[in-house]
Design an enzyme around this catalytic site. Structure first.
Site, PDB file in Angstrom:
ATOM      1  CG  HIS A 242      11.578  17.502  -1.590  1.00  0.00           C
ATOM      2  ND1 HIS A 242      11.250  18.800  -1.950  1.00  0.00           N
ATOM      3  CD2 HIS A 242      12.924  17.457  -1.577  1.00  0.00           C
ATOM      4  CE1 HIS A 242      12.364  19.497  -2.162  1.00  0.00           C
ATOM      5  NE2 HIS A 242      13.396  18.704  -1.927  1.00  0.00           N
TER       6      HIS A 242
HETATM    7  O1  RIB Z   1      12.591  16.633  -5.946  1.00  0.00           O
HETATM    8  C1  RIB Z   1      12.435  15.876  -4.770  1.00  0.00           C
HETATM    9  C2  RIB Z   1      12.273  14.429  -5.078  1.00  0.00           C
HETATM   10  O2  RIB Z   1      13.450  13.956  -5.712  1.00  0.00           O
HETATM   11  C3  RIB Z   1      12.109  13.552  -3.817  1.00  0.00           C
HETATM   12  O3  RIB Z   1      11.304  12.449  -4.116  1.00  0.00           O
HETATM   13  C4  RIB Z   1      13.511  13.109  -3.517  1.00  0.00           C
HETATM   14  O4  RIB Z   1      13.545  11.831  -2.868  1.00  0.00           O
HETATM   15  C5  RIB Z   1      14.102  12.990  -4.891  1.00  0.00           C
HETATM   16  O5  RIB Z   1      13.775  11.711  -5.387  1.00  0.00           O
END
Ligand code: RIB
Ligand code: CA
Length: 314
Positions: A242
């Site tokens: 992500h």
């Molecule tokens: O949903 C994904 C996010 O949540 C990313 O930033 C991952 O590191 C978690 O913090």
């Protein structure tokens, strides 16, 4: 050569935060001027120790500003339970160097001071809950018009959430903060699950990184840890990285499809708390101040990520 952009990474490492940080370090278009931490994937103590270890691992200068921020959400006593996907402590089973200690002074105060010194220039890459960014705007309202822009990994615009049916982890961890930032009028680029889930890193990508040696191989190990969990849940050896897509959005925005919108975040719905609301028709009664990524060239992202991670020298 495009001008170099000063960036601050506000993070909750977190394995994908680590990959995002490595991509920033590998990108000459970006000048990393500071790292700030907050609770999210793990407690503030863990995310700060993880970030401190990553600064050592990536060979960043000892004088790089490094500050800790909020230990939990703005409006509630209890913070979200640790994000199990990243393992106990937030960095899976990865061996990391002894962590660098953060400097004295709260992240929010250092961010305000830095932005005042460089009006209009600084981009905040926000890849955890938005508690620090909201805290910056609440405690130092004068800096709002001085922020260059904020690139946010968070939210689920037109797809299911990854924490609840409607909410993504970062926004669910502190909906009040996310809403405050969403409605602040500060220029935002939102990189939601709509694109991060469509640009999965494959088992082959991970094997290529591991074969490259050095930092790339370690990033491959981190992604392999995420992929093992993903495979247990979904049956395929792959993972979403992500936070790295927030960096990609800065490096090659044209690899994503952007919708300009007014946005907000639901804070009280029984089933929808933390949901990102994207309005492209003026129904929220506010001017659009956010660009929301709703499509992506996944192959192009994977190529960009591989090229940058294999260029990290240290
Ligand atoms: O949903 C994904 C996010 O949540 C990313 O930033 C991952 O590191 C978690 O913090
Ligand atoms: Ca994160």
């Amino acid at each position: 050569m495009p001008e170099v952009r000063p960036v601050v990474v506000d993070c909750d490492p977190g394995l994908d935060d680590a990959v995002a940080l490595a991509m920033v370090v590998a990108s000459p278009e970006l000048d990393l001027i500071g790292v700030t931490t907050l609770a999210g994937n793990a407690s503030l103590a863990h995310t700060t120790a993880n970030a401190g270890a990553l600064l050592e691992l990536l060979g960043l200068p000892a004088e790089l500003p490094f500050h800790t921020g909020h230990a939990g959400p703005l409006a509630r006593v209890q913070r979200e339970p640790d994000e199990p996907i990243h393992g106990p402590g937030g960095m899976g089973d990865i061996e990391l160097p002894a962590p660098r200690q953060p400097r004295p002074g709260h992240a929010v105060d250092w961010l305000a001071e830095t932005i005042r010194e460089r009006p209009g220039e600084v981009t905040i890459i926000a890849i955890g809950p938005l508690t620090n960014v909201a805290g910056l705007l609440l405690h130092h309202p004068d800096v709002a018009p001085l922020i260059g822009d904020v690139v946010v990994m968070g939210g689920a615009a037109f797809v299911q959430g990854n924490l609840t049916a409607r909410a993504e982890f970062n926004f669910h961890a502190d909906p009040e903060a996310a809403r405050y930032v969403a409605e602040s009028g500060v220029p935002l680029r939102i990189v939601p699950l709509d694109v991060t889930r469509r640009a999965l890193v494959t088992g082959e990508d991970i094997d290529r990184l591991r074969a490259a040696g050095g930092i790339a191989a370690l990033m491959g190990d981190m992604l392999a840890y995420l992929a093992r969990g993903f495979e247990r849940r979904h049956g395929i050896r792959a993972c979403a990285v992500h936070d790295a897509l927030a960096v990609a959005a800065l490096l090659e925005p044209e690899l994503m499809v952007w919708e300009h919108a007014a946005i907000t975040v639901e804070c009280s719905g029984e089933f929808t708390r933390g949901e990102l609301i994207v309005d492209t028709h003026g129904r929220l009664g506010r001017e659009p101040s956010a660009a929301v990524a709703t499509g992506i060239d996944a192959e192009r992202f994977r190529t960009l990520m591989h090229r940058r991670l294999t260029a990290v020298s240290h």
